[in-house]
Design a protein around this motif. Structure first.
Motif, PDB file in Angstrom:
ATOM      1  N   PRO A  10     -12.148  -8.123  11.114  1.00 45.05           N
ATOM      2  CA  PRO A  10     -12.937  -6.968  10.828  1.00 45.05           C
ATOM      3  C   PRO A  10     -12.001  -5.966  10.204  1.00 45.05           C
ATOM      4  N   PRO A  11     -12.620  -4.808   9.293  1.00 44.42           N
ATOM      5  CA  PRO A  11     -12.017  -3.799   9.180  1.00 44.42           C
ATOM      6  C   PRO A  11     -11.494  -2.990   9.834  1.00 44.42           C
ATOM      7  N   ARG A  12     -10.349  -2.378   9.526  1.00 43.67           N
ATOM      8  CA  ARG A  12      -9.627  -1.408  10.571  1.00 43.67           C
ATOM      9  C   ARG A  12      -8.960  -2.202  11.548  1.00 43.67           C
ATOM     10  N   SER A  13      -8.376  -3.526  11.325  1.00 48.94           N
ATOM     11  CA  SER A  13      -7.573  -4.316  12.245  1.00 48.94           C
ATOM     12  C   SER A  13      -6.114  -4.617  11.883  1.00 48.94           C
ATOM     13  N   TYR A  14      -5.649  -3.611  11.348  1.00 42.73           N
ATOM     14  CA  TYR A  14      -4.269  -3.745  10.728  1.00 42.73           C
ATOM     15  C   TYR A  14      -3.989  -4.676   9.581  1.00 42.73           C
ATOM     16  N   THR A  15      -5.078  -5.109   9.020  1.00 49.21           N
ATOM     17  CA  THR A  15      -5.048  -6.218   8.091  1.00 49.21           C
ATOM     18  C   THR A  15      -4.094  -5.722   6.512  1.00 49.21           C
ATOM     19  N   SER A  16      -4.318  -4.401   6.358  1.00 46.45           N
ATOM     20  CA  SER A  16      -3.715  -3.961   5.274  1.00 46.45           C
ATOM     21  C   SER A  16      -2.256  -4.057   5.449  1.00 46.45           C
ATOM     22  N   PHE A 246      -1.741   3.678  -4.718  1.00 41.73           N
ATOM     23  CA  PHE A 246      -3.097   3.840  -5.741  1.00 41.73           C
ATOM     24  C   PHE A 246      -2.480   3.444  -6.993  1.00 41.73           C
ATOM     25  N   GLY A 247      -3.424   2.724  -7.675  1.00 46.39           N
ATOM     26  CA  GLY A 247      -3.127   2.210  -9.004  1.00 46.39           C
ATOM     27  C   GLY A 247      -3.506   3.255 -10.123  1.00 46.39           C
ATOM     28  N   PRO A 248      -3.480   2.763 -11.279  1.00 48.69           N
ATOM     29  CA  PRO A 248      -3.796   3.712 -12.535  1.00 48.69           C
ATOM     30  C   PRO A 248      -5.417   4.289 -12.366  1.00 48.69           C
ATOM     31  N   ILE A 249      -5.868   5.160 -12.961  1.00 49.93           N
ATOM     32  CA  ILE A 249      -6.969   5.776 -12.811  1.00 49.93           C
ATOM     33  C   ILE A 249      -8.143   4.949 -13.048  1.00 49.93           C
ATOM     34  N   THR A 250      -7.972   3.920 -13.947  1.00 47.97           N
ATOM     35  CA  THR A 250      -8.906   2.731 -14.041  1.00 47.97           C
ATOM     36  C   THR A 250      -8.769   1.806 -12.882  1.00 47.97           C
ATOM     37  N   ALA A 251      -8.091   1.760 -12.058  1.00 51.06           N
ATOM     38  CA  ALA A 251      -8.270   0.926 -11.224  1.00 51.06           C
ATOM     39  C   ALA A 251      -7.524   1.363  -9.714  1.00 51.06           C
ATOM     40  N   LEU A 252      -7.977   2.259  -9.124  1.00 48.59           N
ATOM     41  CA  LEU A 252      -7.114   3.170  -8.091  1.00 48.59           C
ATOM     42  C   LEU A 252      -6.936   2.474  -6.980  1.00 48.59           C
ATOM     43  N   PHE A 253      -7.833   1.635  -6.510  1.00 46.85           N
ATOM     44  CA  PHE A 253      -7.992   0.981  -4.933  1.00 46.85           C
ATOM     45  C   PHE A 253      -7.467  -0.305  -4.783  1.00 46.85           C
ATOM     46  N   GLY A 254      -8.389  -1.213  -4.284  1.00 48.52           N
ATOM     47  CA  GLY A 254      -7.939  -2.500  -4.205  1.00 48.52           C
ATOM     48  C   GLY A 254      -7.336  -2.703  -2.700  1.00 48.52           C
ATOM     49  N   ASN A 255      -7.634  -1.598  -2.114  1.00 46.94           N
ATOM     50  CA  ASN A 255      -7.018  -1.728  -0.463  1.00 46.94           C
ATOM     51  C   ASN A 255      -7.550  -0.549   0.174  1.00 46.94           C
ATOM     52  N   ASP A 256      -7.268  -0.390   1.418  1.00 48.19           N
ATOM     53  CA  ASP A 256      -7.612   0.695   1.978  1.00 48.19           C
ATOM     54  C   ASP A 256      -7.033   1.960   2.032  1.00 48.19           C
ATOM     55  N   PRO A 257      -7.741   3.124   1.382  1.00 43.56           N
ATOM     56  CA  PRO A 257      -7.241   4.169   1.110  1.00 43.56           C
ATOM     57  C   PRO A 257      -6.187   4.856   2.123  1.00 43.56           C
ATOM     58  N   ASN A 258      -6.568   4.708   3.305  1.00 42.14           N
ATOM     59  CA  ASN A 258      -5.568   5.305   4.429  1.00 42.14           C
ATOM     60  C   ASN A 258      -4.430   4.548   4.464  1.00 42.14           C
ATOM     61  N   PHE A 259      -4.187   3.218   4.052  1.00 40.99           N
ATOM     62  CA  PHE A 259      -3.109   2.494   4.063  1.00 40.99           C
ATOM     63  C   PHE A 259      -2.354   3.043   2.672  1.00 40.99           C
ATOM     64  N   LEU A 260      -2.907   3.095   1.620  1.00 33.98           N
ATOM     65  CA  LEU A 260      -2.296   3.570   0.312  1.00 33.98           C
ATOM     66  C   LEU A 260      -1.690   4.760   0.452  1.00 33.98           C
ATOM     67  N   ARG A 261      -2.093   5.686   1.302  1.00 32.43           N
ATOM     68  CA  ARG A 261      -1.598   7.066   1.533  1.00 32.43           C
ATOM     69  C   ARG A 261      -0.234   6.906   2.418  1.00 32.43           C
ATOM     70  N   GLY A 262      -0.173   6.064   3.000  1.00 31.12           N
ATOM     71  CA  GLY A 262       1.055   5.914   3.989  1.00 31.12           C
ATOM     72  C   GLY A 262       1.334   4.443   4.365  1.00 31.12           C
ATOM     73  N   PRO A 263       1.766   3.825   3.655  1.00 23.25           N
ATOM     74  CA  PRO A 263       2.218   2.230   3.734  1.00 23.25           C
ATOM     75  C   PRO A 263       3.308   1.803   4.541  1.00 23.25           C
ATOM     76  N   ALA A 264       4.105   2.837   4.919  1.00 22.69           N
ATOM     77  CA  ALA A 264       5.427   2.338   5.793  1.00 22.69           C
ATOM     78  C   ALA A 264       5.146   2.017   6.915  1.00 22.69           C
TER      79      ALA A 264
END
Length: 302
Positions: A10-16, A246-264
């Motif tokens: 399910p989402p929010r299960s450390y998958t990203s 985050f990707g270029p403006i034409t394809a920003l996401f593709g993943n959980d935004p929270n992960f994209l903000r702090g992926p370490a």
């Protein structure tokens, strides 16, 4: 071609985080959320046919970013434009054929993907298995209370609403993500009944957070790839993935935004909440449903 690896949860299960970590192995390629098996033909990813959350336009951004990176070597507005042309040329192909093409072009690297929306329907996971009979599956589990708190903190529990995780009280209906946690995990278990034991593994997210090198070594040996120190070290740096931002403006996401903000990755021991307490998101002070508690016990939570 190398058999792909799919993370089911399910989402929010450390998958990203786990997808990016495993995908950083020198013999793997961690993909963003492709969501391809949500539909039958590629063109259907561009056509909104229902109100499910995965039908919003950002659903296809993971695919566009993946194509841009694989064939263009970078993710820019120009390579995303190329990716749109690539998809248009294949719009009438089945998503299984499109996915098989990507996996063949990534070969000999192992494609690694997680799209939580796959778990909404057993048919979607069965479609994965038909396309890739030799695929490996990791069932990633997380404590129901922690998962539900995280879901409720994301867009006011929007995902729970979209999968009808609703409890009907005497005077109103409330969103309660515990039912989504239960039902999606049951979907995974029922699907994995069809998969040979050697092609599946179950892992608790909390154990990974506490002892990542041990878990990553287990995964490497199960996949039959190197588990040397250099490989493990590479996996400890999910922030180096080309999709961990985050990707270029034409394809920003593709993943959980929270992960994209702090992926370490930050190793830590996760506090396991009790299963018998009132739930913060319920106005009536009730706790977990007995069926949720029973499934949590099966996953090793007490």
């Amino acid at each position: 071609m190398a058999a792909p690896l799919f993370l089911l949860a399910p989402p929010r299960s450390y998958t990203s985080l786990m997808n990016a970590m495993i995908g950083q192995h020198p013999q793997a390629f961690g993909l963003p959320e492709l969501c391809l098996f949500n539909v039958e033909r590629l063109i259907d990813l561009w056509v909104r046919t229902s109100d499910e959350i995965e039908n919003f336009s950002k659903t296809r951004q993971g695919l566009l970013r993946a194509v841009a990176e694989i064939y263009g070597g970078e993710q820019t507005t120009a390579t995303i434009r190329m990716a749109n042309h690539w998809a248009a040329a294949r719009q009438n192909r089945s998503t299984a054929e499109v996915y098989q093409e990507l996996v063949a072009d990534i070969h000999p690297l192992i494609a690694v993907e997680k799209s939580p929306s796959y778990t909404i329907s057993i048919k979607r996971m069965q479609a994965i298995y038909r396309a890739f009979p030799d695929a490996r599956f990791v069932h990633l589990v997380r404590h129901p209370v922690a998962t539900c708190k995280s879901i409720m903190a994301l867009n006011d529990g929007a995902f729970a609403m979209y999968v009808n995780s609703i409890d009907f009280l005497e005077d109103r209906a409330i969103v309660d993500p515990q039912f989504a946690w239960h039902d999606l995990n049951i979907n995974i278990l029922n699907f994995l009944d069809e998969v040979p034991p050697e092609q599946q593994m179950r892992v608790r997210g909390e154990d990974i957070m506490h002892d990542p090198t041990n878990f990553l070594g287990q995964v490497c040996r199960w996949l039959g790839v190197s588990d040397d120190a250099a490989s493990i070290d590479a996996m400890m740096h999910p922030e180096r993935s080309p999709f961990a931002c985050f990707g270029p403006i034409t394809a920003l996401f593709g993943n959980d935004p929270n992960f994209l903000r702090g992926p370490a990755f930050r190793p830590h021991k996760v506090k396991i909440p009790p299963l018998d307490r009132p739930l913060a998101w319920r106005p009536d002070g009730k706790g977990l449903h007995p069926s949720v508690v029973e499934l949590a016990h099966e996953f090793g939570y007490r």
